[in-house]
Each structure stands twice: as C-alpha cells, then as structure tokens.
Design an enzyme around this catalytic site. Sequence first.
Site: not given
Ligand SMILES: NC(=O)c1ccc[n+]([C@@H]2O[C@H](COP(=O)([O-])OP(=O)(O)OC[C@H]3O[C@@H](n4cnc5c(N)ncnc54)[C@H](O)[C@@H]3O)[C@@H](O)[C@H]2O)c1
Ligand SMILES: O=C/C=C/C=C(\O)C(=O)O
Length: 486
Positions: A178, A254, A288, A390
């Site tokens: 998804k 993550e 992130c 964040e």
């Molecule tokens: N730790 C990491 O490796 C990493 C990497 C990239 C992004 N991020 C984090 O992602 C965030 C930004 O991405 P975003 O705004 O797309 O995140 P988000 O949590 O809003 O959405 C991520 C995914 O989850 C889905 N989703 C949302 N609510 C849901 C629910 N109730 N049940 C199931 N699925 C659901 C969304 O549709 C989307 O596909 C930031 O907080 C960032 O730090 C973390």
């Molecule tokens: O925004 C987050 C970036 C994550 C990066 C990875 O998960 C990767 O480099 O494998």
Amino acid sequence: MKEIKHYINGEYVGSASGKRFDNVNPVNGQTFAKVHEAGREEVDAAVKAARAALDGPWGKMTLDERTRILHKVADGINERFDEFLEAECLDTGKPKTMASHIDIPRGAANFKVFADMIKNVPTESFEMATPDGTGALNYAVRRPKGVIGVISPWNLPLLLMTWKVGPALACGNTVVVKPSEETPTTTALLGEVMKDAGVPDGVYNVVHGFGGDSAGQFLTEHQDVDGFTFTGETSTGETIMKSAAKGIRDISLELGGKNAGLVFADCDMDKAIEGTMRSAFVNCGQVCLGTERVYVERSIFDEFVARLKEEAEKLRIGPPDDESANFGPLVSLKHREKVLSYYQQAVDDGATVVTGGGVPDMPEQYAGGAWVQPTIWTGLSEDSAVVTDEIFGPCCHIQPFDTEEEAIDLANRLPYGLASAIWTENVSRVHRVAGQIEAGIIWVNSWFLRDLRTPFGGSKQSGIGREGGVHSLEFYTEMKNVCIKL
Ligand SMILES: NC(=O)c1ccc[n+]([C@@H]2O[C@H](COP(=O)([O-])OP(=O)(O)OC[C@H]3O[C@@H](n4cnc5c(N)ncnc54)[C@H](O)[C@@H]3O)[C@@H](O)[C@H]2O)c1
Ligand SMILES: O=C/C=C/C=C(\O)C(=O)O
C-alpha cells in the site's frame, strides 16, 4: 486523464466502488492522474492472490531461480530508468538530478543486494551431549514468513518501498503493498517490471488508497496477512501495531525522528557545513534521517551559522527538469500547511530567523505548487515545538553548546532515536559520543552514507526492529530449529 489502478494477481484492476482520488503534481498543484481507491474487496483479492502465490510456482522455485528473477527486476528498473524517474518526479516534484542519483538507482539496488545476500547467509547448528551418550544435533532453517503487508511513505517512494519488497521477495514471501496516497505511480509501474521479469502472478500486489478507513487500515486489519513492514510517522506506527496485535502478527517499524547533528569545534568546518546542508535540505528536508536540530560548540557557533546561511541561500529552487535546481517543492500543499505552521510557530516562540521562513516567489506557472524557503533559526528554547516535533521540512534550528556532555544530553533529550550526525576530527571523541547517543544510526563526518548490509532502524519512538543485510532476515523469515537425537 491517466488512471492508476491496483495491481492484483498480475493484472491492473480498478476499484469495484468506482472511487478515485486525485494525484496532484506538487510543482504546480495540478491533478495529472486519478488513482483508484481500494475497498475491503480489492484488499481481500490482493491478500488472497498473495496467499495463493505462496503455494504456487513462487513457493516451489529454487533459490537460484528466485534470485535470478529478482536480478531481472533490478535490470528492468534500470532499463526503464527514465520512466521511473519521470514518474517519481511527477509525484514528488523532486529534482531529477537528485532522484536519478538516489531514488531510482536504490530502487534497483534493493533487489540485487538482497537477492545476493540470501544466497550467502548460513544458519546455525549446535551439537549437544545427551545423558545416554549418543548426543543430538540442532540445526536451524529459515522459511518465508508468508504474506507481508508493506505500507510505505511518500518521501522516497520507490526507494523505501523496494527496501522492503526486495528482502521480502528474496526470502520467498509474497507481498501486498500500500504505497502512500501521495506517490502511487512508481509502485504501480513496478508491476509491469515484475511481470516482464517473470515474477509469478500474485507475488507482488499493489492496492492504492489512504490510511484510516481506507486501503491502509483494511490491509492491516486483514487477518490473512502474516506481518507488516511499515515506514512512516510514529503515530501511524502505533495504529498499525494495534491492528497487528489482533492475531499476533509481526511488525517492523521505521518511524519518525528529530535527529541531532553535533558539530564540535575540532571538526573540519567545510565537511560539517556540506554535510549539514544535505542533512537539513536535501529532498526539501523530507528525509527521516535529516537533522532538524543542529548543536554547535560555542566557539565556532557564529561562524557555522553564517556559513550555513550563506550556503542555504545558494540553494537553487526549481522544478524537476531544471538541471540547475537542487531544491524542489514539498510533497503537497497539505504538507506545506504543516511546515508553514511551524515557520509561524518559530516566530511566535521568539526565534531569530537566520534565513528563509516563508514561501519563495515563483514564476506564475508554479505559483500553485508546494514551495517553501529553506529555513534556519537560532534562539529558540529547547522546549519549543519547533525543536521537539518532527517538521519534515527544509529547516533546522541551531543551538550552541559548551561541553561534550551537554551536547550528548541535548541529542538524547527527545523520545525519538533514529539517526545522528557527529562532526569532529577527534577519534576518541567519535567513540565516546557515538557510544552514548541514543539512536539506531550514527554518522561520523558524513550523512546518509549507506551500506545496505548494515542494520538500519530507529530506537525509542523511532521504530522497532532493524532492516538491512542479514538483519532483514529476522523479520522476513521464520527461523525453525530441528533437533535430532542421534
Ligand atoms: N524511519 C524511517 O526509515 C523513515 C523513512 C521515511 C519516512 N519516515 C517517516 O515517515 C513520515 C512521513 O511519511 P508519511 O507522512 O507518508 O507517513 P504516514 O504515517 O502519514 O503514512 C505512511 C503510510 O501509512 C499509511 N497510513 C496512514 N494511516 C494509516 C493507518 N491508520 N493504517 C494503515 N496505514 C496507514 C499512509 O497511507 C502511507 O501509505 C515521517 O514521520 C518520517 O520520519 C521514516
Ligand atoms: O527518509 C528516510 C530514509 C530512509 C532510508 C532508507 O530506508 C535506506 O536508505 O534504506
């Protein structure tokens, strides 16, 4: 207008409900495609296809055949590099110069690395004594976990999705993906590559939609999914954990971060400036691992702030096709509202706005886009929401510190623990500080330098589990011990 459909059991299919949502180009705010929104019916069809494929040719394939196919998937992404690049940049608005170096190459590499790794990882065995003197032999075998639900975010769409699908398939699982509602296109396009590479139908499935009360929730509530791997916000991770608890399904999370960069007076200033620039502003700050909190030793604070400001003001804002641009828009107008609310909050909390803080003037054809200025603040209290939340935008707050202990305390004071960047030329300090920072990933004199064999993930509220190299196997396989009495 172009339609983006689900990919289920090897076919592109629309939603039975007829529900569609807009795919908007953040460069100009214009809708360029309609995306089908999955209901429970499509999610169920995808999960059933994935379950059936486990018992079909995929489950019976030799490791050699499976990994050969995954190499073909990687080759297929590279052969259609320009199409993936175009699609990723249309969804996200990011500069092509960036996506062509990071997003698309990593999309391919994520399949190759795990296809190669899975062939070379041994499992353990233990010989043991028994009272009757004959002994026993234990050996472990790995089996696929089953059907994996992959839920991915919008900031590095192809990279982060394949970072999960690559190891999942290498380990013999099947997946239902998804992707983020903001960035569905490359995940959809990958279905064509899978088909051409000979991935059997049902192994890779894609359902589009939103999170709550939509495809994301329907997928995590589906009881025939064996585990969920998720990248996204910490609060969404909590929701997914709750869904996964029903039926005791495994999770790999993550999540978000509010990462600290620590700049010591004994750093190489050029390196620290260059690295901090990237860590704060690359991908319009939507990484992130980015450092939204920068702590600088007091004796070099003024120089550091002045130089970072100078570099930030050199960033060239522009659309993906502009080869001279290295700074695109945010992913959406909605996300811009959030980022701008923090820009306002910073002012309300008494920040000194070193640079930026608003919306850039853009030519008329881009006026509807999600543009913001790269922004640097100083002077905020550590308790300001700008310093604790964040933001996920192109901004950082810079704060002076006096001692190493203070820098470590500042880095560790938030509930997140994803990544940290340390800038110093003192090797003893490197070990001392790296050992004490509460984060899953520490970069020293670098940032986002990735070896895909290393453990990747966050501590505290930044995640559960590690992916990367052999660590991905912990999640994507079930380990079974066989004990033979000799
Ligand atoms: N730790 C990491 O490796 C990493 C990497 C990239 C992004 N991020 C984090 O992602 C965030 C930004 O991405 P975003 O705004 O797309 O995140 P988000 O949590 O809003 O959405 C991520 C995914 O989850 C889905 N989703 C949302 N609510 C849901 C629910 N109730 N049940 C199931 N699925 C659901 C969304 O549709 C989307 O596909 C930031 O907080 C960032 O730090 C973390
Ligand atoms: O925004 C987050 C970036 C994550 C990066 C990875 O998960 C990767 O480099 O494998």
